[in-house]
Scaffold this motif. Structure first.
Motif, PDB file in Angstrom:
ATOM      1  N   PHE B 386     -24.622  32.853 -43.486  1.00 18.29           N
ATOM      2  CA  PHE B 386     -24.941  32.160 -42.238  1.00 18.29           C
ATOM      3  C   PHE B 386     -25.334  33.153 -41.150  1.00 18.29           C
ATOM      4  CE2 PHE B 386     -23.049  30.364 -38.187  1.00 18.29           C
ATOM      5  CZ  PHE B 386     -24.079  29.478 -37.938  1.00 18.29           C
ATOM      6  N   VAL B 387     -24.662  34.295 -41.145  1.00 18.58           N
ATOM      7  CA  VAL B 387     -24.902  35.260 -40.067  1.00 18.58           C
ATOM      8  C   VAL B 387     -26.354  35.766 -40.093  1.00 18.58           C
ATOM      9  CG1 VAL B 387     -24.146  37.313 -41.333  1.00 18.58           C
ATOM     10  CG2 VAL B 387     -23.891  37.224 -38.843  1.00 18.58           C
ATOM     11  N   CYS B 388     -27.018  35.651 -41.234  1.00 17.37           N
ATOM     12  CA  CYS B 388     -28.407  36.105 -41.322  1.00 17.37           C
ATOM     13  C   CYS B 388     -29.371  35.233 -40.527  1.00 17.37           C
ATOM     14  CB  CYS B 388     -28.857  36.199 -42.770  1.00 17.37           C
ATOM     15  SG  CYS B 388     -28.136  37.612 -43.601  1.00 17.37           S
ATOM     16  N   SER B 404     -25.788  42.617 -41.422  1.00 18.51           N
ATOM     17  CA  SER B 404     -24.840  42.787 -40.319  1.00 18.51           C
ATOM     18  C   SER B 404     -25.599  42.871 -39.008  1.00 18.51           C
ATOM     19  CB  SER B 404     -24.029  44.069 -40.484  1.00 18.51           C
ATOM     20  OG  SER B 404     -23.221  43.967 -41.611  1.00 18.51           O
ATOM     21  N   PRO B 405     -25.178  42.109 -38.011  1.00 20.15           N
ATOM     22  CA  PRO B 405     -25.856  42.169 -36.717  1.00 20.15           C
ATOM     23  C   PRO B 405     -25.679  43.536 -36.066  1.00 20.15           C
ATOM     24  CG  PRO B 405     -24.469  40.214 -36.876  1.00 20.15           C
ATOM     25  CD  PRO B 405     -24.117  41.105 -38.030  1.00 20.15           C
ATOM     26  N   THR B 406     -26.617  43.869 -35.208  1.00 19.15           N
ATOM     27  CA  THR B 406     -26.499  45.087 -34.414  1.00 19.15           C
ATOM     28  C   THR B 406     -26.575  44.683 -32.943  1.00 19.15           C
ATOM     29  OG1 THR B 406     -28.858  45.339 -34.803  1.00 19.15           O
ATOM     30  CG2 THR B 406     -27.404  46.744 -36.076  1.00 19.15           C
ATOM     31  N   GLU B 557     -17.840  32.951 -42.873  1.00 15.20           N
ATOM     32  CA  GLU B 557     -19.168  33.542 -42.736  1.00 15.20           C
ATOM     33  C   GLU B 557     -19.194  34.783 -41.850  1.00 15.20           C
ATOM     34  OE1 GLU B 557     -21.798  32.843 -44.373  1.00 15.20           O
ATOM     35  OE2 GLU B 557     -21.021  31.093 -45.415  1.00 15.20           O
ATOM     36  N   SER B 558     -18.091  35.069 -41.171  1.00 11.74           N
ATOM     37  CA  SER B 558     -18.056  36.256 -40.323  1.00 11.74           C
ATOM     38  C   SER B 558     -18.367  37.489 -41.170  1.00 11.74           C
ATOM     39  CB  SER B 558     -16.675  36.402 -39.697  1.00 11.74           C
ATOM     40  OG  SER B 558     -16.522  37.715 -39.193  1.00 11.74           O
ATOM     41  N   CYS B 559     -19.210  38.361 -40.635  1.00 13.16           N
ATOM     42  CA  CYS B 559     -19.558  39.537 -41.426  1.00 13.16           C
ATOM     43  C   CYS B 559     -18.473  40.597 -41.344  1.00 13.16           C
ATOM     44  CB  CYS B 559     -20.897  40.106 -40.989  1.00 13.16           C
ATOM     45  SG  CYS B 559     -20.811  41.136 -39.523  1.00 13.16           S
ATOM     46  N   GLY B 560     -17.534  40.395 -40.428  1.00  9.04           N
ATOM     47  CA  GLY B 560     -16.394  41.289 -40.355  1.00  9.04           C
ATOM     48  C   GLY B 560     -16.642  42.595 -39.632  1.00  9.04           C
ATOM     49  N   LYS B 561     -17.791  42.686 -38.995  1.00 12.44           N
ATOM     50  CA  LYS B 561     -18.126  43.963 -38.380  1.00 12.44           C
ATOM     51  C   LYS B 561     -17.312  44.224 -37.119  1.00 12.44           C
ATOM     52  CE  LYS B 561     -22.150  46.571 -36.834  1.00 12.44           C
ATOM     53  NZ  LYS B 561     -23.596  46.701 -37.011  1.00 12.44           N
ATOM     54  N   CYS B 562     -17.048  43.171 -36.336  1.00  8.49           N
ATOM     55  CA  CYS B 562     -16.301  43.429 -35.104  1.00  8.49           C
ATOM     56  C   CYS B 562     -14.988  42.652 -35.076  1.00  8.49           C
ATOM     57  CB  CYS B 562     -17.152  43.158 -33.872  1.00  8.49           C
ATOM     58  SG  CYS B 562     -17.676  41.467 -33.702  1.00  8.49           S
ATOM     59  N   ALA B 563     -13.986  43.261 -34.459  1.00  4.05           N
ATOM     60  CA  ALA B 563     -12.624  42.740 -34.515  1.00  4.05           C
ATOM     61  C   ALA B 563     -12.445  41.378 -33.851  1.00  4.05           C
ATOM     62  CB  ALA B 563     -11.669  43.759 -33.911  1.00  4.05           C
ATOM     63  N   PRO B 564     -13.020  41.126 -32.683  1.00  2.00           N
ATOM     64  CA  PRO B 564     -12.751  39.836 -32.033  1.00  2.00           C
ATOM     65  C   PRO B 564     -13.078  38.671 -32.955  1.00  2.00           C
ATOM     66  CG  PRO B 564     -14.024  41.257 -30.585  1.00  2.00           C
ATOM     67  CD  PRO B 564     -13.941  41.951 -31.891  1.00  2.00           C
ATOM     68  N   CYS B 565     -14.189  38.776 -33.652  1.00  2.00           N
ATOM     69  CA  CYS B 565     -14.597  37.690 -34.528  1.00  2.00           C
ATOM     70  C   CYS B 565     -13.777  37.705 -35.805  1.00  2.00           C
ATOM     71  CB  CYS B 565     -16.091  37.833 -34.811  1.00  2.00           C
ATOM     72  SG  CYS B 565     -16.733  36.789 -36.109  1.00  2.00           S
ATOM     73  N   ARG B 566     -13.616  38.866 -36.405  1.00  2.00           N
ATOM     74  CA  ARG B 566     -12.932  38.955 -37.700  1.00  2.00           C
ATOM     75  C   ARG B 566     -11.464  38.555 -37.566  1.00  2.00           C
ATOM     76  NH1 ARG B 566     -13.510  44.277 -38.620  1.00  2.00           N
ATOM     77  NH2 ARG B 566     -11.420  44.683 -37.834  1.00  2.00           N
ATOM     78  N   ILE B 567     -10.792  39.173 -36.593  1.00  4.33           N
ATOM     79  CA  ILE B 567      -9.352  38.934 -36.465  1.00  4.33           C
ATOM     80  C   ILE B 567      -9.077  37.677 -35.655  1.00  4.33           C
ATOM     81  CG2 ILE B 567      -7.187  39.912 -35.620  1.00  4.33           C
ATOM     82  CD1 ILE B 567      -8.511  42.692 -36.096  1.00  4.33           C
ATOM     83  N   ALA B 602     -16.039  39.210 -26.313  1.00  7.34           N
ATOM     84  CA  ALA B 602     -16.131  40.532 -26.938  1.00  7.34           C
ATOM     85  C   ALA B 602     -16.824  40.575 -28.294  1.00  7.34           C
ATOM     86  CB  ALA B 602     -14.726  41.125 -27.070  1.00  7.34           C
ATOM     87  N   SER B 603     -17.201  39.405 -28.828  1.00  5.11           N
ATOM     88  CA  SER B 603     -17.850  39.451 -30.132  1.00  5.11           C
ATOM     89  C   SER B 603     -19.235  40.061 -30.007  1.00  5.11           C
ATOM     90  CB  SER B 603     -17.960  38.053 -30.733  1.00  5.11           C
ATOM     91  OG  SER B 603     -16.691  37.586 -31.079  1.00  5.11           O
ATOM     92  N   LEU B 604     -19.630  40.692 -31.094  1.00  2.43           N
ATOM     93  CA  LEU B 604     -20.910  41.399 -31.068  1.00  2.43           C
ATOM     94  C   LEU B 604     -22.094  40.441 -31.128  1.00  2.43           C
ATOM     95  CD1 LEU B 604     -22.614  43.971 -31.317  1.00  2.43           C
ATOM     96  CD2 LEU B 604     -22.083  44.000 -33.756  1.00  2.43           C
ATOM     97  N   CYS B 605     -21.975  39.400 -31.934  1.00  3.67           N
ATOM     98  CA  CYS B 605     -23.145  38.538 -32.098  1.00  3.67           C
ATOM     99  C   CYS B 605     -22.810  37.085 -31.826  1.00  3.67           C
ATOM    100  CB  CYS B 605     -23.755  38.704 -33.484  1.00  3.67           C
ATOM    101  SG  CYS B 605     -22.999  37.655 -34.735  1.00  3.67           S
ATOM    102  N   GLY B 606     -23.837  36.279 -31.863  1.00  2.87           N
ATOM    103  CA  GLY B 606     -23.710  34.864 -31.552  1.00  2.87           C
ATOM    104  C   GLY B 606     -22.698  34.132 -32.409  1.00  2.87           C
ATOM    105  N   LEU B 607     -22.514  34.584 -33.632  1.00  4.64           N
ATOM    106  CA  LEU B 607     -21.577  33.861 -34.503  1.00  4.64           C
ATOM    107  C   LEU B 607     -20.178  33.872 -33.904  1.00  4.64           C
ATOM    108  CD1 LEU B 607     -21.475  33.950 -38.352  1.00  4.64           C
ATOM    109  CD2 LEU B 607     -19.391  33.819 -37.039  1.00  4.64           C
ATOM    110  N   GLY B 608     -19.698  35.064 -33.599  1.00  6.05           N
ATOM    111  CA  GLY B 608     -18.355  35.182 -33.037  1.00  6.05           C
ATOM    112  C   GLY B 608     -18.276  34.608 -31.631  1.00  6.05           C
ATOM    113  N   GLN B 609     -19.361  34.781 -30.855  1.00  7.41           N
ATOM    114  CA  GLN B 609     -19.344  34.292 -29.480  1.00  7.41           C
ATOM    115  C   GLN B 609     -19.268  32.771 -29.412  1.00  7.41           C
ATOM    116  OE1 GLN B 609     -22.979  36.019 -28.144  1.00  7.41           O
ATOM    117  NE2 GLN B 609     -22.140  38.091 -28.083  1.00  7.41           N
TER     118      GLN B 609
END
Ligand SMILES: Cc1cc2nc3c(=O)[nH]c(=O)nc-3n(C[C@H](O)[C@H](O)[C@H](O)COP(=O)(O)O)c2cc1C
Ligand code: SF4
Ligand code: FES
Lengths: 227, 672
Positions: B386-388, B404-406, B557-567, B602-609
């Motif tokens: 989904f993150v793609c 992975s988003p940048t 679907e979280s890519c796990g790259k950043c903590a706010p979204c992953r955790i 604090a999430s890096l990309c739209g998914l976490g936000q």
């Protein structure tokens, strides 16, 4: 004493040797009997046996080599198709999965050699994307739509029923490799929710009570296929 | 084959489409095929050979009536053109005898046109009838009543009365549509029947007081050729859909800057979710000096209950390609990619075929239409992440890496694919471009609201009577979409809420249903426009459960790259699980809000936000439900699981679709 005992046995054993010439299992059995009885393979047999083993080994080697060269040829073909395209790895993996139903380890290794890309990097990509599978698929696939519409209309109950019936979770295949259970997100038949796809055929408005029946039908089709 | 020239295109534009007098068109999209459209096609072909008929058997994508799949359209000389739904092989072969040989319309399968007429200049030949209350149990007696009255007035031989499957009008009593004029009357009483027969059918006069005045809410711009044009044929697109005329206009009548100006007038905003002005995106990409620019069509359609983009790609692939070509011309891009989910093999196949055909006819290549414009397009497959759908992740995926988003900036319009300026546009956005170029930006901007122009396609699903694709002008209210177009909630239950925007969106409760849809209004309500998924929920649906469903999706679907979204996502899900097991505590809600805030910030990309949106919006409108779980504890959970189960079962029974041939007797049984 040893030779005295082995001579009549050698005579008795002509038949097993004869058999072993044509049948790998019989060869193994012969070896086993000899070792059990003597603790070693007596000279009278050893020449014959080693000749047999060499033949079998050679045949195995040929099969393996053929397999390797098929894999190599296939991989080369896929790579050739995408050779000049930047970022081709994912498209090649799609082609491989289309061919095998999953990405076999030997193929991934060959791909790594062919592309000059580290195997770890290939696996890094494969494992990131849900679509790529590392296990061979089952003979039959049962896929429950777990999109929003189907979820609202009870796909979770269907999935639970299937899990219980098959004894596997989604993403897994039954021990006999017959049925693979999986979920998918919206197959675009929300009008028929909840939907289940069995071997490419979509069933709509599926009820928990229907699940057993569908599985029985699948198993029957199995038996017909293997008389 | 020869490359097309502008002169060829002009000649095609002047030549009217001539269809054979008799044809049957089968809608073969994924949904239709899953419901058996290919079997229907096969049965039609077999019956045609067997009975030695000469009608043309045509293929198309989907008009969007998912609830009635498989759908076919039939044109027989001297008969009104009709859509038939809920087909199967047996009905299809019966239909040939009835419709094409005996020239009679078939009962119980017709989907009446929504283009309702206002005059009866042409003599009435058919009357469609439908009882629109509930499940339509009185349709049959309505048919008998009309038949009796026609007979009494000696019109029985001239006019056929046909039971319709759907007339696009709901809970308005007895409805009739007079064909071929399609004048439609609703809420007709017993006594009106004689009047209708005398005045309208015999006399050709429209009874204004009975006429259904509410106009069709739909306006098809993006979907206008879906279900009509053959998605596998460039020729059909050229002739039937005025294909590539917009491209011709762009290349020969406009400079790239003027194309962008036209898009600015149209005020088209991205249909993929965020609503960024398309003209501005193109302009930014164009302004970036670079040896190479890219345009990408985002066909990753991540919302797990939506199928607008797939349907457009499958039903009218060339319009998306034409849109991409115009975009490329406007921003000076020479390469394009369609990034399409691998789970959409039909869409991939059709886009690939369209690209092949366009290449063959010189619509892709080094010198398109002899204008010196060079462009080529390719397909890249998504692989179930989904993150793609997120722009930077999508680019990484096309480059063959993990998606992975940048961090942005740099935005793709500055540094995108292979470091080059790149514009990413959604499927529907690109499909809107050719009509804009053909009819003008002002025409497009004439639809919709001041901030949100044009139309929007929604995939309306869930507990709605007719799950379908709907295209409406922006500013249409949610209620109009759900009630007027889709027939409201199934089984006469009560509507509770609507979810828009999928995993990034939120729920909108019934009290806000009269909100006109636009990017801003939906956002004010705590949801988003999103790509167009619209999930209808009734009173039996638990909002905590729905929030959990979407959140679990995002956590998976979280890519796990950043903590706010992953955790954060994981913790949030744990809390929701706990609450829905009746083990929540009073402090949980505050904790949920804290985590949500952290994720949004604090999430890096739209998914976490945006992942907290479904949770926050259900908390906002259905706090009671959370409270009930928390305060009621395990006892409450036991209680609702006891009451929910039988209710769901009976609903299932009621919704069972009658099989072909079963309908009439089923209705009879229900009546007696
Ligand atoms: C997690 C995530 C998923 C997305 N999924 C999609 C998608 O499936 N389809 C899409 O068109 N846009 C999706 N988007 C939005 C795209 O990143 C991008 O904004 C859009 O494609 C731009 O096209 P537009 O301007 O035409 O809307 C997603 C964004 C995020 C953050
Ligand atoms: S917000 Fe989530 S999906 Fe996006 S980069 Fe961070 S972990 Fe990955
Ligand atoms: S959600 Fe299951 S088919 Fe769409």
């Amino acid at each position: 004493m040893k030779s005295a005992a082995s001579v009549p046995e050698a005579e008795q054993s002509t038949r097993p040797v004869e058999l072993a010439r044509h049948d790998e299992a019989a060869l193994l059995e012969l070896l086993e009997t000899l070792v059990q009885r003597h603790g070693y393979v007596p000279r009278e047999f050893s020449d014959e046996v080693s000749r047999l083993v060499a033949v079998k080994l050679e045949r195995l080697r040929r099969i393996q080599a053929k397999l390797d060269s098929t894999i190599r040829r296939d991989v080369q073909q896929h790579v050739a198709r995408w050779r000049n395209e930047e970022g081709n790895l994912i498209m090649i993996l799609h082609a491989i999965q289309n061919q095998h139903g999953y990405v076999p380890r030997e193929v991934a290794m060959e791909l790594s050699r062919e592309l000059g890309v580290k195997l770890a990097r290939i696996y890094e990509v494969i494992t990131f994307y849900h679509y790529f599978k590392l296990q061979p698929p089952g003979a039959h696939n049962v896929t429950v739509c777990n999109g929003t519409a189907c979820y609202l209309k009870g796909s979770t109950d269907l999935l639970n029923a299937l899990r219980t019936e098959l004894g596997v979770a989604e993403g897994q295949t039954t021990a006999d490799r017959q049925i693979h259970l999986d979920t998918v997100r919206c197959i675009g038949c929300c009008g028929m929710a909840p939907a289940v796809v069995i071997d490419g055929k979509t069933l709509g408005h599926v009820k928990v009570a229907d699940v057993s029946g569908h599985l029985v039908a699948l198993k029957q089709s199995n038996q017909e296929a293997r008389p | 084959m020869n490359a097309l020239t502008p002169a060829d295109l002009e000649a095609i534009a002047r030549t009217p489409v001539v269809d054979p007098p008799e044809w049957v068109r089968v809608q073969l999209d994924t949904g239709g095929i899953a419901a058996g459209a290919e079997l229907v096609y096969g049965a039609l072909a077999a019956a045609r050979t067997e009975r030695q008929l000469s009608f043309a058997l045509l293929r198309a994508g989907s008009v969007g009536y998912s609830f009635a799949d498989p759908v076919i359209e039939v044109q027989d000389a001297g008969m009104p053109r009709v859509l038939y739904g809920r087909m199967n092989a047996a009905v299809a072969s019966h239909l040939i005898d009835e419709h094409l040989l005996a020239h009679r319309l078939l009962d119980d399968h017709i989907i009446a046109t929504r283009q309702r007429g206002t005059s009866l200049d042409t003599a009435v030949t058919h009357v469609l009838v439908r009882d629109t209350s509930g499940e339509g149990s009185r349709t049959e007696s309505l048919q008998s009543a009309f038949n009796a009255e026609l007979k009494r007035q000696d019109l029985g031989d001239r006019v056929q009365v046909v039971r319709a499957l759907d007339v696009g009008i709901y809970e308005q009593g007895a409805v009739v549509q007079l064909l071929p004029g399609a004048v439609t009357y609703a809420n007709i009483q017993e006594a009106d029947i004689a009047l209708i027969v005398r005045e309208s059918i015999a006399g050709g006069r429209v009874l204004e007081n009975l006429r259904w005045q509410t106009p069709d809410r739909q306006k098809r711009i993006v979907l206008r050729h879906c279900g009509e044009v053959d998605p596998d044929s460039l020729d059909d697109y050229l002739r039937r859909a005025a294909g590539y005329q917009a491209l011709r206009r762009a290349l020969f009548e406009f400079t790239p800057e003027q194309v962008i100006a036209e898009m600015k007038t149209a005020a088209l905003r991205g249909r993929g979710g965020a609503g960024f002005p398309t003209a501005l995106k193109w302009q930014l990409t164009r302004a970036q000096p670079a040896p190479q620019r890219y345009v990408i069509c985002n066909g990753d359609e991540g919302d797990p209950g939506a199928f607008m983009d797939r349907s457009v790609l499958e039903s009218d692939p060339h319009v998306v390609l034409e849109g991409m070509l115009i975009a490329a011309y406007a921003m000076g891009a020479s390469r394009g990619y369609f990034y399409i989910r691998a789970e959409y093999p039909k869409a991939v196949e059709r886009i690939e075929r369209a690209i092949g055909q366009a290449r063959e006819r010189g619509l892709l290549g080094d010198n398109i239409l002899g204008r010196g414009f060079a462009f080529d397009a390719k397909v890249r497959l998504g692989a179930g992440a989904f993150v793609c759908g997120e722009e930077t992740a999508l680019i990484a995926s096309i480059e063959g890496r993990r998606g992975s988003p940048t961090p942005r900036p740099p935005y793709p319009s500055v540094r995108g694919l292979w470091g080059m300026p790149t514009a990413i546009n959604n499927v529907e956005t690109l499909a809107s471009v050719p009509p804009i170029l053909r009819h003008g930006g002002a025409w497009f901007a004439g639809h919709g609201t001041p901030t949100s122009r044009g139309t929007k396609v929604f995939a309306v699903t869930g507990k709605v009577r007719n799950a379908q694709l709907v295209e409406v002008p922006m500013g249409t209210t949610l209620r109009q979409i759900i009630t007027d177009v889709c027939g409201g909630v199934a089984d006469g239950r009560e509507l509770k809420a609507v979810q828009t925007g999928g995993p990034s969106g939120g729920v909108i409760p019934v009290q806000h249903l009269d909100t006109p849809v636009s990017y801003e209004t939906l956002q004010e309500l705590g949801s988003i426009m999103g790509s167009g998924g619209m999930l209808v929920m009734d009173k039996t649906d638990s909002m905590v459960d729905v929030a959990k469903f979407y959140l679990r999706f995002c956590v998976d679907e979280s890519c796990g790259k950043c903590a706010p979204c992953r955790i954060g996502g994981y913790q949030l899900l744990q809390i929701l699980e706990r609450i829905s097991r009746g083990r929540g505590s009073a402090s949980d809600v505050a904790q949920i809000r804290r985590i949500c805030l952290a994720m949004q910030r604090a999430s890096l990309c739209g998914l976490g936000q945006t992942a907290p949106n479904p949770v926050l919006s259900t908390l906002r409108y259905f706090n009671d439900e959370y409270k009930a779980f928390i305060e009621g504890g395990p006892a409450y959970v036991r209680k609702i699981s006891r009451t929910a189960a039988p209710a769901a079962k009976s609903a299932d029974e009621a919704r069972r679709v009658p099989a072909a041939g079963e309908t009439a007797s089923g209705l009879l049984a229900a009546k007696s």
